[in-house]
Write a protein that holds these residues in place. Structure first.
Motif, PDB file in Angstrom:
ATOM      1  N   PHE A  71       0.827  -1.207   0.000  1.00 37.52           N
ATOM      2  CA  PHE A  71       0.000   0.000   0.000  1.00 37.52           C
ATOM      3  C   PHE A  71       0.862   1.259   0.000  1.00 37.52           C
ATOM      4  O   PHE A  71       0.585   2.201  -0.750  1.00 37.52           O
ATOM      5  CB  PHE A  71      -0.941   0.017   1.213  1.00 37.52           C
ATOM      6  N   LYS A  72       1.890   1.294   0.834  1.00 32.70           N
ATOM      7  CA  LYS A  72       2.757   2.474   0.890  1.00 32.70           C
ATOM      8  C   LYS A  72       3.444   2.722  -0.455  1.00 32.70           C
ATOM      9  O   LYS A  72       3.566   3.867  -0.892  1.00 32.70           O
ATOM     10  CB  LYS A  72       3.807   2.324   1.991  1.00 32.70           C
ATOM     11  N   GLY A  73       3.887   1.651  -1.112  1.00 30.30           N
ATOM     12  CA  GLY A  73       4.521   1.806  -2.414  1.00 30.30           C
ATOM     13  C   GLY A  73       3.570   2.336  -3.463  1.00 30.30           C
ATOM     14  O   GLY A  73       3.924   3.213  -4.268  1.00 30.30           O
ATOM     15  N   ILE A  74       2.358   1.828  -3.465  1.00 29.03           N
ATOM     16  CA  ILE A  74       1.361   2.288  -4.435  1.00 29.03           C
ATOM     17  C   ILE A  74       0.984   3.737  -4.158  1.00 29.03           C
ATOM     18  O   ILE A  74       0.874   4.554  -5.078  1.00 29.03           O
ATOM     19  CB  ILE A  74       0.121   1.372  -4.417  1.00 29.03           C
ATOM     20  N   LYS A  75       0.812   4.086  -2.888  1.00 28.80           N
ATOM     21  CA  LYS A  75       0.450   5.459  -2.526  1.00 28.80           C
ATOM     22  C   LYS A  75       1.535   6.445  -2.969  1.00 28.80           C
ATOM     23  O   LYS A  75       1.245   7.483  -3.567  1.00 28.80           O
ATOM     24  CB  LYS A  75       0.232   5.547  -1.022  1.00 28.80           C
ATOM     25  N   LYS A  76       2.789   6.094  -2.700  1.00 32.84           N
ATOM     26  CA  LYS A  76       3.899   6.971  -3.083  1.00 32.84           C
ATOM     27  C   LYS A  76       3.992   7.104  -4.600  1.00 32.84           C
ATOM     28  O   LYS A  76       4.162   8.190  -5.137  1.00 32.84           O
ATOM     29  CB  LYS A  76       5.208   6.417  -2.524  1.00 32.84           C
ATOM     30  N   SER A  77       3.869   5.992  -5.296  1.00 28.58           N
ATOM     31  CA  SER A  77       3.997   6.010  -6.749  1.00 28.58           C
ATOM     32  C   SER A  77       2.829   6.730  -7.414  1.00 28.58           C
ATOM     33  O   SER A  77       3.000   7.368  -8.448  1.00 28.58           O
ATOM     34  CB  SER A  77       4.111   4.575  -7.262  1.00 28.58           C
ATOM     35  N   LEU A  78       1.645   6.638  -6.830  1.00 35.48           N
ATOM     36  CA  LEU A  78       0.500   7.367  -7.382  1.00 35.48           C
ATOM     37  C   LEU A  78       0.707   8.869  -7.299  1.00 35.48           C
ATOM     38  O   LEU A  78       0.372   9.602  -8.236  1.00 35.48           O
ATOM     39  CB  LEU A  78      -0.781   6.992  -6.635  1.00 35.48           C
ATOM     40  N   THR A  79       1.261   9.344  -6.186  1.00 32.58           N
ATOM     41  CA  THR A  79       1.477  10.785  -6.055  1.00 32.58           C
ATOM     42  C   THR A  79       2.600  11.279  -6.959  1.00 32.58           C
ATOM     43  O   THR A  79       2.547  12.418  -7.429  1.00 32.58           O
ATOM     44  CB  THR A  79       1.801  11.160  -4.590  1.00 32.58           C
ATOM     45  N   GLU A  80       3.589  10.429  -7.220  1.00 31.66           N
ATOM     46  CA  GLU A  80       4.721  10.848  -8.042  1.00 31.66           C
ATOM     47  C   GLU A  80       4.481  10.671  -9.544  1.00 31.66           C
ATOM     48  O   GLU A  80       4.920  11.489 -10.339  1.00 31.66           O
ATOM     49  CB  GLU A  80       5.987  10.083  -7.641  1.00 31.66           C
ATOM     50  N   GLU A  81       3.825   9.563  -9.914  1.00 30.76           N
ATOM     51  CA  GLU A  81       3.737   9.224 -11.331  1.00 30.76           C
ATOM     52  C   GLU A  81       2.323   9.165 -11.881  1.00 30.76           C
ATOM     53  O   GLU A  81       2.134   8.884 -13.063  1.00 30.76           O
ATOM     54  CB  GLU A  81       4.435   7.882 -11.571  1.00 30.76           C
ATOM     55  N   GLY A  82       1.330   9.336 -11.050  1.00 33.35           N
ATOM     56  CA  GLY A  82      -0.048   9.310 -11.522  1.00 33.35           C
ATOM     57  C   GLY A  82      -0.587   7.895 -11.645  1.00 33.35           C
ATOM     58  O   GLY A  82      -0.216   6.995 -10.897  1.00 33.35           O
ATOM     59  N   PHE A  83      -1.468   7.696 -12.623  1.00 29.54           N
ATOM     60  CA  PHE A  83      -2.204   6.439 -12.768  1.00 29.54           C
ATOM     61  C   PHE A  83      -1.290   5.231 -12.944  1.00 29.54           C
ATOM     62  O   PHE A  83      -1.583   4.154 -12.426  1.00 29.54           O
ATOM     63  CB  PHE A  83      -3.170   6.547 -13.951  1.00 29.54           C
ATOM     64  N   ILE A  84      -0.186   5.386 -13.650  1.00 31.92           N
ATOM     65  CA  ILE A  84       0.716   4.246 -13.872  1.00 31.92           C
ATOM     66  C   ILE A  84       1.312   3.755 -12.556  1.00 31.92           C
ATOM     67  O   ILE A  84       1.680   2.596 -12.423  1.00 31.92           O
ATOM     68  CB  ILE A  84       1.820   4.596 -14.903  1.00 31.92           C
ATOM     69  N   GLY A  85       1.371   4.635 -11.564  1.00 32.57           N
ATOM     70  CA  GLY A  85       1.876   4.259 -10.252  1.00 32.57           C
ATOM     71  C   GLY A  85       1.028   3.209  -9.558  1.00 32.57           C
ATOM     72  O   GLY A  85       1.506   2.480  -8.698  1.00 32.57           O
ATOM     73  N   LEU A  86      -0.236   3.117  -9.958  1.00 32.30           N
ATOM     74  CA  LEU A  86      -1.123   2.091  -9.410  1.00 32.30           C
ATOM     75  C   LEU A  86      -0.590   0.699  -9.712  1.00 32.30           C
ATOM     76  O   LEU A  86      -0.709  -0.221  -8.904  1.00 32.30           O
ATOM     77  CB  LEU A  86      -2.530   2.270  -9.995  1.00 32.30           C
ATOM     78  N   PHE A  87       0.015   0.541 -10.864  1.00 28.95           N
ATOM     79  CA  PHE A  87       0.535  -0.754 -11.278  1.00 28.95           C
ATOM     80  C   PHE A  87       2.000  -0.945 -10.908  1.00 28.95           C
ATOM     81  O   PHE A  87       2.469  -2.059 -10.753  1.00 28.95           O
ATOM     82  CB  PHE A  87       0.357  -0.925 -12.793  1.00 28.95           C
ATOM     83  N   LYS A  88       2.726   0.142 -10.779  1.00 31.58           N
ATOM     84  CA  LYS A  88       4.172   0.093 -10.594  1.00 31.58           C
ATOM     85  C   LYS A  88       4.608   0.146  -9.126  1.00 31.58           C
ATOM     86  O   LYS A  88       5.627  -0.440  -8.754  1.00 31.58           O
ATOM     87  CB  LYS A  88       4.775   1.278 -11.353  1.00 31.58           C
ATOM     88  N   GLY A  89       3.859   0.833  -8.279  1.00 30.52           N
ATOM     89  CA  GLY A  89       4.294   1.123  -6.915  1.00 30.52           C
ATOM     90  C   GLY A  89       4.527  -0.084  -6.037  1.00 30.52           C
ATOM     91  O   GLY A  89       5.508  -0.146  -5.296  1.00 30.52           O
ATOM     92  N   GLY A  90       3.631  -1.057  -6.091  1.00 27.75           N
ATOM     93  CA  GLY A  90       3.780  -2.241  -5.252  1.00 27.75           C
ATOM     94  C   GLY A  90       5.012  -3.052  -5.601  1.00 27.75           C
ATOM     95  O   GLY A  90       5.712  -3.567  -4.727  1.00 27.75           O
ATOM     96  N   PHE A  91       5.302  -3.138  -6.892  1.00 24.12           N
ATOM     97  CA  PHE A  91       6.497  -3.873  -7.327  1.00 24.12           C
ATOM     98  C   PHE A  91       7.770  -3.163  -6.894  1.00 24.12           C
ATOM     99  O   PHE A  91       8.726  -3.787  -6.460  1.00 24.12           O
ATOM    100  CB  PHE A  91       6.496  -4.052  -8.847  1.00 24.12           C
ATOM    101  N   THR A  92       7.773  -1.847  -7.021  1.00 22.38           N
ATOM    102  CA  THR A  92       8.954  -1.070  -6.655  1.00 22.38           C
ATOM    103  C   THR A  92       9.232  -1.176  -5.155  1.00 22.38           C
ATOM    104  O   THR A  92      10.377  -1.348  -4.740  1.00 22.38           O
ATOM    105  CB  THR A  92       8.766   0.403  -7.051  1.00 22.38           C
TER     106      THR A  92
END
Length: 118
Positions: A71-92
């Motif tokens: 959840f923290k990864g997705i939240k951070k990635s959503l704020t930084e990268e937008g919609f694509i962060g929904l898919f990328k944040g958890g993996f990162t």
């Protein structure tokens, strides 16, 4: 004192899961998914982070901690990268832990002689 707290909290989480396994007909895989989802939901509500800071490794090592990490990864990635962060944040956010688990289990397979169950 930190070690004792982590041991007691982690043990309590494991005890609750064991009671859940013994008293229901849920399969272990479903219980694991419940723990990950519970960690993500508690992280989204804002409960898990203060709990993890207080409990230390007792709360961050179990699968509920993994859900919170996703959840923290997705939240951070959503704020930084937008919609694509929904898919990328958890993996990162979880890539290092997952990679370490794969590498160390592969090394353990060299040291020990793994066998398939019959």
């Amino acid at each position: 004192m930190d070690y004792l707290k982590a041991f007691l909290v982690g043990g309590a989480i494991c005890a609750v899961v064991q009671i859940l396994m013994d008293s229901t007909k849920l399969m272990p895989g479903r219980i694991m998914v419940i723990l990950v989802c519970l960690g993500a939901v508690l992280g989204a509500v804002g409960i898990y982070e203060p709990f993890a800071k207080w409990a230390g490794a007792g709360a961050s090592v179990p699968l509920s901690g993994f859900g919170n990490l996703l959840f923290k990864g997705i939240k951070k990635s959503l704020t930084e990268e937008g919609f694509i962060g929904l898919f990328k944040g958890g993996f990162t956010a979880s890539a290092v832990g997952i990679s370490a688990a794969l590498i160390f289990s592969y090394i353990a397979s060299w040291i020990f002689d793994p066998k398939l169950k019959d």
